[in-house]
Design a protein around this motif. Structure first.
Motif, PDB file in Angstrom:
ATOM      1  N   ALA A   1       0.821  -1.211   0.000  1.00  0.00           N
ATOM      2  CA  ALA A   1       0.000   0.000   0.000  1.00  0.00           C
ATOM      3  C   ALA A   1       0.857   1.265   0.000  1.00  0.00           C
ATOM      4  CB  ALA A   1      -0.929  -0.002   1.211  1.00  0.00           C
ATOM      5  N   PHE A   2       2.122   1.128   0.381  1.00  0.00           N
ATOM      6  CA  PHE A   2       3.018   2.287   0.459  1.00  0.00           C
ATOM      7  C   PHE A   2       3.994   2.311  -0.713  1.00  0.00           C
ATOM      8  CE2 PHE A   2       1.750   0.875   4.675  1.00  0.00           C
ATOM      9  CZ  PHE A   2       1.150   2.024   5.169  1.00  0.00           C
ATOM     10  N   ALA A   3       3.534   1.835  -1.861  1.00  0.00           N
ATOM     11  CA  ALA A   3       4.402   1.725  -3.042  1.00  0.00           C
ATOM     12  C   ALA A   3       4.973   3.068  -3.483  1.00  0.00           C
ATOM     13  CB  ALA A   3       3.631   1.077  -4.194  1.00  0.00           C
ATOM     14  N   ALA A   4       4.295   4.159  -3.163  1.00  0.00           N
ATOM     15  CA  ALA A   4       4.775   5.484  -3.573  1.00  0.00           C
ATOM     16  C   ALA A   4       6.178   5.765  -3.022  1.00  0.00           C
ATOM     17  CB  ALA A   4       3.809   6.570  -3.089  1.00  0.00           C
ATOM     18  N   PHE A   5       6.498   5.225  -1.836  1.00  0.00           N
ATOM     19  CA  PHE A   5       7.826   5.431  -1.260  1.00  0.00           C
ATOM     20  C   PHE A   5       8.917   4.790  -2.112  1.00  0.00           C
ATOM     21  CE2 PHE A   5       5.300   6.298   2.518  1.00  0.00           C
ATOM     22  CZ  PHE A   5       6.032   7.292   3.161  1.00  0.00           C
ATOM     23  N   TYR A   6       8.562   3.727  -2.853  1.00  0.00           N
ATOM     24  CA  TYR A   6       9.560   2.986  -3.612  1.00  0.00           C
ATOM     25  C   TYR A   6       9.842   3.601  -4.983  1.00  0.00           C
ATOM     26  CZ  TYR A   6       8.811  -0.387   0.078  1.00  0.00           C
ATOM     27  OH  TYR A   6       8.718  -0.977   1.305  1.00  0.00           O
ATOM     28  N   ILE A   7       8.987   4.521  -5.412  1.00  0.00           N
ATOM     29  CA  ILE A   7       9.193   5.118  -6.737  1.00  0.00           C
ATOM     30  C   ILE A   7       9.351   6.638  -6.664  1.00  0.00           C
ATOM     31  CG2 ILE A   7       8.044   3.254  -7.966  1.00  0.00           C
ATOM     32  CD1 ILE A   7       6.162   6.467  -7.590  1.00  0.00           C
ATOM     33  N   CYS A   8       9.390   7.196  -5.446  1.00  0.00           N
ATOM     34  CA  CYS A   8       9.404   8.661  -5.313  1.00  0.00           C
ATOM     35  C   CYS A   8      10.631   9.298  -5.951  1.00  0.00           C
ATOM     36  CB  CYS A   8       9.285   9.062  -3.843  1.00  0.00           C
ATOM     37  SG  CYS A   8      10.632   8.506  -2.779  1.00  0.00           S
ATOM     38  N   MET A   9      11.799   8.633  -5.885  1.00  0.00           N
ATOM     39  CA  MET A   9      13.006   9.229  -6.468  1.00  0.00           C
ATOM     40  C   MET A   9      13.004   9.118  -7.995  1.00  0.00           C
ATOM     41  SD  MET A   9      14.441  10.630  -3.968  1.00  0.00           S
ATOM     42  CE  MET A   9      15.952  11.217  -4.719  1.00  0.00           C
ATOM     43  N   ALA A  10      12.204   8.212  -8.544  1.00  0.00           N
ATOM     44  CA  ALA A  10      12.058   8.151  -9.996  1.00  0.00           C
ATOM     45  C   ALA A  10      11.396   9.432 -10.494  1.00  0.00           C
ATOM     46  CB  ALA A  10      11.240   6.930 -10.401  1.00  0.00           C
ATOM     47  N   THR A  11      10.409   9.907  -9.756  1.00  0.00           N
ATOM     48  CA  THR A  11       9.766  11.175 -10.101  1.00  0.00           C
ATOM     49  C   THR A  11      10.783  12.303 -10.108  1.00  0.00           C
ATOM     50  OG1 THR A  11       7.648  10.482  -9.152  1.00  0.00           O
ATOM     51  CG2 THR A  11       8.002  12.838  -9.405  1.00  0.00           C
ATOM     52  N   ILE A  12      11.666  12.315  -9.114  1.00  0.00           N
ATOM     53  CA  ILE A  12      12.683  13.378  -9.014  1.00  0.00           C
ATOM     54  C   ILE A  12      13.654  13.290 -10.186  1.00  0.00           C
ATOM     55  CG2 ILE A  12      14.564  14.300  -7.622  1.00  0.00           C
ATOM     56  CD1 ILE A  12      11.800  14.703  -6.368  1.00  0.00           C
ATOM     57  N   ILE A  13      14.187  12.107 -10.447  1.00  0.00           N
ATOM     58  CA  ILE A  13      15.189  11.930 -11.505  1.00  0.00           C
ATOM     59  C   ILE A  13      14.583  12.204 -12.880  1.00  0.00           C
ATOM     60  CG2 ILE A  13      16.747  10.284 -12.628  1.00  0.00           C
ATOM     61  CD1 ILE A  13      17.654  11.173  -9.830  1.00  0.00           C
ATOM     62  N   HIS A  14      13.342  11.783 -13.081  1.00  0.00           N
ATOM     63  CA  HIS A  14      12.689  11.954 -14.389  1.00  0.00           C
ATOM     64  C   HIS A  14      11.904  13.256 -14.494  1.00  0.00           C
ATOM     65  CE1 HIS A  14      14.025   7.958 -15.036  1.00  0.00           C
ATOM     66  NE2 HIS A  14      13.059   7.336 -14.411  1.00  0.00           N
TER      67      HIS A  14
END
Length: 438
Positions: free
Chosen positions: A335-348
């Motif tokens: 349910a907390f998957a957003a924590f695992y992809i948050c840095m992808a948002t930053i890098i991209h």
């Protein structure tokens, strides 16, 4: 010593972080009342953020559990979640020593100019403790285990330095960075993928961020409408009736709205500290920069992170069932998957297509590493009283590539530790050159 550290951890981020920020504000010359206001404002933001996280747990977790039961996923290792992972890590010998050792190491690295980040995200020191505990478990050498933990702490600081300007640009506040144990470890993969995407015309030419999406499809591209659509999809997968579906849809929409608002409050409290820090270092250290290292939670207000973080939940369940060699059933952490992809948002830079592709690739890596670490996680969980045994357990939280690399070299004992030190020195040189280029 254990009692002191247990007391510090028991304060929680809503008390401990404001106290630290208040002291930092006084040190930077912000003044008593302005420092007090900044610290309390950040604390209020974290209280609101924790309420939003609680909403994720109460709204999304039951749906995830029902989806798992409904489709009968046959996987043998249970995901206990990040809270259990942190409990396992801090219940070990390395966990008992990790807080003062990492803090002292951070101060030394700051003093010699090896890092610009002062990591006050003390609760996520658990990632370093877990790596050290795994190495100690295999080698039987607590010194090698502590060495492995400190190496990971250093890598996280270097990763935070590397991404600091990108984080500041996306969030809109200067003087911060993200050394959080998992977020920092995901940066190398996302950077490599970002460079790879630049060679693929279709992906490289994509400009699909939230603003472009809204321009193309109007109200359908609004985060609230996307939240409603994602809520409906999850409701259908869970087999909900109208009442439960309506509650789930409203909950997902609330998450889309509340996270950005809470992050704005945190940023509001950090802004005066950022300005004071900039003035202090300009005056006393010839303009030298120092970043306040925070939890990756401060990045979750980005619409791309929340949209992809929700969409990745059903995708991860599908991946888990068809991935050859995976044994982990995503559950507590899903349910907390957003924590695992948050840095992808930053890098991209908020690109939705790139973040989605990177998020899927990253979740595959998480599942494999969580499967690899499951025997060690299970043993440590039984020793720490977190699990009673008889069931193999792990956590998506433990699917950390820094943990995987450092632990495998740490298993070689002092020789592996020597190799890690050499790698770390090379990373320091690389990050410093990158910072100069930036």
């Amino acid at each position: 010593m254990e009692a002191v550290f247990d007391y510090i951890l028991s304060l929680g981020s809503t008390v401990f972080v404001p106290i630290v920020l208040f002291v930092i504000g006084l040190f930077f010359g912000l003044g008593f009342f302005r420092s007090l206001k900044s610290g309390i404002t950040v604390g209020v933001g974290f209280i609101g953020f924790n309420l939003a996280v609680g909403l994720i747990s109460s709204i999304l977790s039951p749906a995830v559990n029902l989806i798992v039961e409904r489709f009968g996923f046959n996987l043998t290792v249970i995901d206990l979640g990040s809270a259990a992972g942190a409990g396992v890590a801090f219940s070990t010998m390395v966990g008992a020593l990790i807080i003062p050792c990492v803090f002292l190491l951070n101060v030394i690295l700051l003093a010699i100019g090896a890092t610009k980040t002062m990591n006050i995200d003390i609760f996520n020191y658990s990632h370093y403790a877990f790596t050290g505990a795994v190495v100690n478990l295999i080698t039987g050498n607590v010194i090698v285990g502590m060495g492995a933990a400190l190496i990971q702490a250093t890598w996280s600081l270097l990763s935070a330095d590397y991404t600091a300007k990108r984080v500041q640009n996306e969030i809109g506040v200067e003087g911060i960075s993200i050394p959080q144990g998992y977020a920092a470890s995901s940066v190398p993969l996302f950077v490599i993928l970002d460079k790879l995407y630049s060679r693929i015309p279709f992906i490289n030419n994509s400009e699909l961020d939230i603003k472009k999406l809204q321009n193309k499809v109007g109200f359908i591209g609004d985060p609230v409408i996307i939240g409603a659509i994602l809520g409906i999809i999850l409701s259908l997968l869970a087999g909900y009736g109208f009442k439960d579906s309506a509650n789930l849809v409203m909950g997902v929409c609330a998450i889309m709205v509340l996270f950005p608002r809470m992050i704005k409050i945190i940023v509001e409290g950090l802004m005066p500290l950022s300005e004071a820090a900039k003035g202090f270092f300009a005056k006393h250290f010839s303009g030298r920069e120092v970043y306040i290292g925070l939890d990756s939670a401060v990045t979750l207000g980005h619409p791309t992170t929340m949209i992809i973080g929700t969409l990745i939940i059903p995708i991860t369940l599908v991946i888990a069932t068809i991935l050859p060699g995976n044994k982990v059933l995503p559950l507590a952490d899903l349910a907390f998957a957003a924590f695992y992809i948050c840095m992808a948002t930053i890098i991209h830079k908020g690109n939705i297509l790139k973040t989605l592709i990177s998020g899927i690739i990253n979740m595959i890596g998480i599942l494999y590493i969580a499967t690899w670490v499951s025997p060690y996680f299970t043993t440590l969980a039984v020793q720490g009283g977190v699990s009673e045994g008889g069931q193999e357990v792990s956590s998506l939280w433990a699917g950390n590539v820094f943990d995987f690399i450092i632990a495998n070299l740490g298993f070689l004992g002092y020789a592996g530790l020597g190799i890690l030190v050499i790698i770390t020195i090379g990373l320091m040189v690389f990050v410093k050159k990158y910072a100069m280029k930036e």
